[in-house]
Structures are given as structure tokens and as C-alpha cells.
Design a protein around this motif. Structure first.
Motif, PDB file in Angstrom:
ATOM      1  N   ALA A 296       0.914  -1.143   0.061  1.00 17.12           N
ATOM      2  CA  ALA A 296       0.075   0.058  -0.024  1.00 17.12           C
ATOM      3  C   ALA A 296       0.984   1.310  -0.132  1.00 17.12           C
ATOM      4  O   ALA A 296       1.829   1.203   0.792  1.00 17.12           O
ATOM      5  N   GLY A 297       0.544   2.315  -0.643  1.00 15.84           N
ATOM      6  CA  GLY A 297       1.198   3.493  -0.698  1.00 15.84           C
ATOM      7  C   GLY A 297       0.513   4.731  -1.171  1.00 15.84           C
ATOM      8  O   GLY A 297      -0.684   4.602  -1.681  1.00 15.84           O
ATOM      9  N   ILE A 298       1.215   5.889  -0.868  1.00 13.76           N
ATOM     10  CA  ILE A 298       0.259   7.001  -1.296  1.00 13.76           C
ATOM     11  C   ILE A 298       1.171   7.922  -2.147  1.00 13.76           C
ATOM     12  O   ILE A 298       2.487   7.912  -1.873  1.00 13.76           O
ATOM     13  N   GLY A 299       0.817   8.754  -2.966  1.00  8.57           N
ATOM     14  CA  GLY A 299       1.598   9.707  -3.594  1.00  8.57           C
ATOM     15  C   GLY A 299       0.919  11.166  -3.391  1.00  8.57           C
ATOM     16  O   GLY A 299      -0.573  11.180  -3.232  1.00  8.57           O
ATOM     17  N   PHE A 300       1.821  12.260  -3.115  1.00  4.94           N
ATOM     18  CA  PHE A 300       0.984  13.608  -2.803  1.00  4.94           C
ATOM     19  C   PHE A 300       2.028  14.605  -3.644  1.00  4.94           C
ATOM     20  O   PHE A 300       2.950  14.666  -3.499  1.00  4.94           O
ATOM     21  N   LYS A 301       1.469  15.172  -4.338  1.00  5.27           N
ATOM     22  CA  LYS A 301       1.807  16.428  -5.007  1.00  5.27           C
ATOM     23  C   LYS A 301       1.775  17.821  -4.217  1.00  5.27           C
ATOM     24  O   LYS A 301       0.942  18.218  -3.514  1.00  5.27           O
ATOM     25  N   LEU A 302       3.339  18.126  -3.705  1.00  4.87           N
ATOM     26  CA  LEU A 302       3.556  19.256  -2.878  1.00  4.87           C
ATOM     27  C   LEU A 302       3.396  20.567  -3.774  1.00  4.87           C
ATOM     28  O   LEU A 302       2.785  21.574  -3.141  1.00  4.87           O
ATOM     29  N   ASP A 303       3.508  20.584  -4.936  1.00  2.88           N
ATOM     30  CA  ASP A 303       3.351  21.692  -6.047  1.00  2.88           C
ATOM     31  C   ASP A 303       3.350  21.183  -7.389  1.00  2.88           C
ATOM     32  O   ASP A 303       3.464  19.895  -7.640  1.00  2.88           O
ATOM     33  N   LYS A 304       3.176  21.724  -8.310  1.00  6.80           N
ATOM     34  CA  LYS A 304       3.265  21.524  -9.759  1.00  6.80           C
ATOM     35  C   LYS A 304       4.326  20.858 -10.299  1.00  6.80           C
ATOM     36  O   LYS A 304       4.390  20.024 -11.179  1.00  6.80           O
ATOM     37  N   ASN A 305       5.539  20.876  -9.613  1.00  7.35           N
ATOM     38  CA  ASN A 305       6.690  20.703  -9.868  1.00  7.35           C
ATOM     39  C   ASN A 305       7.525  19.379  -9.056  1.00  7.35           C
ATOM     40  O   ASN A 305       8.548  18.749  -9.217  1.00  7.35           O
ATOM     41  N   THR A 306       6.778  19.324  -7.809  1.00  9.23           N
ATOM     42  CA  THR A 306       7.339  18.373  -6.583  1.00  9.23           C
ATOM     43  C   THR A 306       6.281  17.486  -6.307  1.00  9.23           C
ATOM     44  O   THR A 306       5.169  17.805  -5.936  1.00  9.23           O
ATOM     45  N   ASP A 307       6.585  16.376  -6.149  1.00  6.97           N
ATOM     46  CA  ASP A 307       5.572  14.989  -5.423  1.00  6.97           C
ATOM     47  C   ASP A 307       6.644  14.313  -4.680  1.00  6.97           C
ATOM     48  O   ASP A 307       7.826  13.979  -4.936  1.00  6.97           O
ATOM     49  N   ILE A 308       5.871  13.659  -3.618  1.00  9.93           N
ATOM     50  CA  ILE A 308       6.565  12.467  -2.840  1.00  9.93           C
ATOM     51  C   ILE A 308       5.731  11.408  -2.962  1.00  9.93           C
ATOM     52  O   ILE A 308       4.625  11.206  -3.247  1.00  9.93           O
TER      53      ILE A 308
END
Length: 534
Positions: free
Chosen positions: A466-478
Motif C-alpha cells: 500500500a502506498g500514497i503519492g502527494f503533489k507538494l506543488d506542480k513540480n514536486t511530489d512525494i
């Protein structure tokens, strides 16, 4: 003649003990945070720079320059318990000290390229990596490279000196670290992309194991010694024969005593392979992908150390101190003595199997995506492993009785099989900035039930992620992922002749002869990834 059969069995078993398998367990466990969350079913939706491994055609979807920093932490725990099989008897011996025992704590170790084994015992192994890609706006070409662990298996059982697992691996470290992967993706059209990558890996293969040889022949001979030889050694009649008692008390044979230790440390510092990928995306709702990961006949070099216990050394010394023993030994080409320690350099050719994976992506609605992959790896290439020593190994010289004419070489049959595995991934996107991923991968082992052992405790396993992805801004994600892989096996006595067969001349290594063996393996994984576009 019986003495020579005894030692020949021990020697051939010694060398066959050291070669575990990667099998399906070690593939893709520490390669990509996103792929792991999707059960590694990403061929039709390759994850960014990690496309280098999973499908390099996915690189052609990247625009501009980007960077990926990723780190993985994985712990491997495996255990086994031993119970005497029905009618347990090894040539008249019934009191095996390993009966009704279990293996103890397991930790991880590591191999640092260019340095070797630091000697650390770790609760888990961390694997950092960094990838980069470059794309000129408007260009169909994307170039990239990445560093990642393509395969890994790590075990350390050295905490307890009496751990019964010591006879099939006190330490084991198998890893394939890709430190550079020059790659290119090409956008042929809006729906069709191609890619190729050349992963360049450092491979390490380290095994340290104690050995014992419980088989019928050794047991029968040990009972013969007990009836023929005085307790303190010495028998004037025996001196004029074959020297059965000449080794004294320490030369008395037991099928349950530690006989030797072997340590092998091999590396392949530069081992390139090649990956080809294609990706067809006719619509946002559907995609097909395929990747071929080329194999190689990896050439390892390194060193070996054989440390022989007094039981075998004194036994051979007593034989050669008798009247007829040296004559028979010279006829059969046996050594006049076995050194306490013999070391030197060696090489081995161990195939890295080719791998084919195909996948489909289905996205019936904007916020739900299902991936399904099928993969096939040519582990049948492990029909046999071939080793070359820099000198004649004294222990191996006695194996000439079994038709091995060159004691500086050895060919070990393995008999592994190629299997097809499926993987499934589900991706949900409830809001624009958040992605939820779930993965399931039932992994069929490449090791038949009659080949499994403690050095390769790789039964059928199930991987859940299981995992999640999150966009911090339009050029950065974790991206963050956690996963758990588990599998169990039960091997009744005399069913795996890599572990527990009890026959008269079982030259294949069986340190748990006659024992029913139950075992399991558990792998826990956590991964973190930061992606930045410029």
C-alpha cells in the motif's frame, strides 16, 4: 574403501552447499517506491525515472529535466524448525542434537562495493538511490540514468553459535546493485513510445557456512569405528591395515559433528545488461506495455577459505600412517593430508536470467486505474553452476571417486525452473493532489519443492503493498510505500536432496538428513521517494 567413500561424500556436499538461488523472491523488492505500491504491475504505466528498469519506453513520457531521490528499508526474517522423521536413523545414529530445535535470530548484513563486508549486523538494510532525466522541450528524445538495487537477499545467523541454521548459511549476502543505467526513450507518436536502457551493475555473492554430513555411509562407518577402535585410539592390527583408528579420539567419525567451515566472497564489479521496452497508449483509458530485460552470464571472481575440523584431518592422517592406506590413496588419487585451512582465489559463472514482462492498464473512470502484469524469468538457466579454483582443493580431491577428474573445478546441478507470475495494482485518485495505491503479487517460486533449502528458503510467497503519492506543488511530489511479503514451506524428511535426504551415498549436501523441516520467510519493506521537475 569405505573411508574414501565417506570423505568423498563430505567433500562433494561441501561445495554444493554454497549456492542459493535468487528466485522470484528477490526480484523488484527494492527497485521503485511506486512500482512496489502497485505490486510491480507497472509495465503499461511505467513510474517516471524508474521506467529505466520496468519499461524504458516510459521515459518518453517525461518532459523537461527531473530528479528522483529514493530510499528503501527492508528487513528479511526467516526461520526453520526440525523434527525427526518417522523411523529416524542415520546409519545407526538416532540422537541428532538438532532434533526438535529451531533457528534463532536473523539479521541483515551488507556488501559495500569497493570495500567489502563492514561486519555490521543490521535489523534492516537501507538502500538509497538517485535518478536523473533530461528532455529538451519539444524533443521526442529523453535521456536518463538511475541507481537502484535490482535484486537482494541478506541473512545473518551469527548471534547464536549453536543455531541449527549455521549448517546452511551463517551469513549470506546476494545483491545486484545498479550504479549507472544510461537510458533513452523515444516518442514515436502521441500513442507509441520506445525505450532502451543499459543497467550497469555491481554483483556480490557472499556465503559463510558451517558444514556437517549426516548420511547413511558416514553413520555406518562411525559405528564400525566405535566397535573396532579402542576409546583412546590405537589398534596394532589396524596399523597394518587401512588406519581406521589411526586418527585417535578426534578422528572418530560422527554424522552429527561439525566437519568444516566454508567462506566464499565473490564479486562482479562491472556487469551490464540491456532492457528494451515499448508502450502503446491509444487512449487515457487503456494502455499496453512490454519490457525485455536481457540476462547475462555473470562472471564472478573472488576468494575462498576452507577450514577443516580435526575429525576429517585426523582421520586422513591416520589412514596415511597405516601400511595399506597410502597405497590405496595413491591409486585413487586422494590427498596425503587435508590442511586445517586452505584458501585461494576462485571464479564462477552464474547466469543472470533474462526476464520478460507484459502489462495492461485499464482506467474506466478518471479516478480509478487497474494494472495487471504477467512476467516470465528464465531461472531454468540455473541448470548447473560452474566454479573454478586457483589450485587443487584437497577436500575435493577425494571426490575423484565420483567421476570428478579435476579437483580445481566443480559443476553443481541445480535444476531450477522458469515460471509465469502475475501481479495486480489498483490506483485511486480521490483528489487531484492525492494518489492511493494498492498492490498484490502472488509469487510462484522458481525452486522446486525437492530443491528448497535454508540457503534458498524461497517458497511461493504473497506480496501485499500500500502506498500514497502527494503533489507538494506542480513540480514536486512525494511517494511513500509499505509492503509485506510472506511464505511458508514444509519439507518432510527425504524429500529435498538439497537439505534433508538420508541415503547411503547422498553426495548432494543434506545437513538435516532425516529431519522434517518447517520454515517461513517474511520481508517487510518501507520506501520513500521525492521527485522534482525543473
Amino acid at each position: 574403501m569405505m573411508r574414501r567413500l565417506l570423505i568423498a561424500s563430505a567433500v562433494a556436499g561441501t561445495l554444493s552447499a554454497c549456492w542459493p538461488a535468487y528466485a522470484a523472491l528477490t526480484e523488484n523488492l527494492t527497485t521503485s517506491v511506486v512500482a512496489m505500491a502497485m505490486g510491480n504491475a507497472v509495465t503499461a504505466d511505467p513510474p517516471g525515472i524508474a521506467s529505466i528498469h520496468f519499461n524504458p519506453a516510459g521515459l518518453a513520457r517525461l518532459e523537461g529535466d527531473s530528479e528522483s531521490i529514493h530510499n528503501f528499508v527492508a528487513s528479511i526474517r526467516t526461520s526453520a524448525s526440525f523434527k525427526p522423521g518417522e523411523g529416524f536413523d542415520v546409519g545407526g545414529w538416532r540422537d541428532d542434537p538438532l532434533s526438535n530445535t529451531s533457528t534463532g535470530p536473523v539479521r541483515q548484513i551488507m556488501y559495500v562495493p569497493g570495500y567489502g563486508m563492514p561486519g555490521w549486523r543490521l535489523p534492516a538494510v537501507a538502500v538509497p538511490g538517485i535518478g536523473m532525466s533530461w528532455n529538451t522541450p519539444g524533443s521526442p528524445w529523453t535521456f536518463a540514468t538511475d541507481s537502484y538495487m535490482a535484486q537482494a537477499m541478506s541473512l545473518d545467523r551469527t548471534t547464536d553459535p549453536n543455531d541449527p541454521g549455521q549448517y546452511q548459511g551463517r551469513q549470506e549476502q546476494i545483491q545486484r546493485l545498479v550504479y549507472a543505467a544510461p537510458s533513452v526513450g523515444y516518442k514515436y507518436s502521441d500513442t507509441l513510445r520506445f525505450g532502451v536502457s543499459v543497467p550497469i551493475a555491481h554483483a556480490a555473492f557472499v556465503v559463510d557456512t558451517n558444514m556437517r554430513f549426516p548420511n547413511e555411509l558416514l553413520g555406518v562407518f562411525g559405528q564400525l569405528q566405535k566397535g573396532w577402535c579402542p576409546e583412546e585410539g590405537g589398534n596394532i592390527i589396524d596399523v597394518f591395515g587401512f588406519g581406521v583408528c589411526g586418527g585417535g579420539k578426534d578422528g572418530m567419525v560422527s554424522p552429527f559433528k561439525k566437519a568444516a567451515n566454508m567462506r566464499l566472497e565473490l564479486t562482479a564489479p562491472f556487469d551490464p545488461t540491456i532492457n528494451f521496452g515499448v508502450l502503446w497508449e491509444p487512449s487515457p483509458m487503456f494502455a499496453l506495455g512490454a519490457v525485455y530485460q536481457g540476462g547475462s552470464k555473470t562472471h564472478y571472481t573472488g576468494n575462498y577459505v576452507f577450514t577443516t575440523e580435526p575429525m576429517l584431518r585426523n582421520f586422513v592422517r591416520g589412514m596415511n600412517a597405516s601400511l595399506l592406506g597410502p597405497i590405496a590413496g595413491a591409486v585413487l588419487g586422494f590427498p596425503s593430508s587435508i590442511p586445517a585451512v586452505q584458501k585461494g582465489n576462485m571464479s564462477a559463472t552464474i547466469p543472470f536470467p533474462a526476464h520478460l514482462q507484459v502489462g495492461v492498464k485499464l482506467k474506466p473512470v478518471k479516478y480509478i486505474q487497474l494494472n495487471v502484469d504477467a512476467s516470465y524469468a528464465r531461472w531454468s538457466d540455473w541448470d548447473a553452476l560452474r566454479f573454478q579454483f586457483d589450485q587443487s582443493v584437497k577436500l575435493l580431491e577425494v571426490a575423484r571417486l565420483y567421476g570428478i577428474p579435476d579437483s580445481g573445478k566443480l559443476v553443481i546441478p541445480r535444476g531450477y525452473k522458469s515460471v509465469i507470475n502475475f501481479a495486480y495494482g489498483l490506483q485511486l485518485q480521490p483528489i487531484e493532489r492525492l494518489t492511493i495505491r494498492l498492490g498484490y503479487e502472488p509469487r510462484k517460486t522458481s525452486i522446486p519443492a525437492d530443491k528448497i533449502d535454508l540457503l534458498a528458503p524461497l517458497p511461493d510467497t504473497k506480496l501485499r503493498s500500500a502506498g500514497i503519492g502527494f503533489k507538494l506543488d506542480k513540480n514536486t511530489d512525494i511517494n511513500v510505500t509499505g509492503s509485506y511479503l510472506t511464505g511458508k514451506y514444509y519439507t518432510p524428511a527425504n524429500t529435498s536432496c538439497n537439505m534433508n535426504c538420508n541415503t547411503f551415498l547422498n553426495i548432494i549436501y543434506n545437513p538435516y538428513a532425516g529431519q522434517d523441516v518447517r520454515g517461513d520467510i517474511h520481508v517487510r519493506y518501507f520506501g520513500f521517494e521525492l521527485n522534482k521537475r525543473f
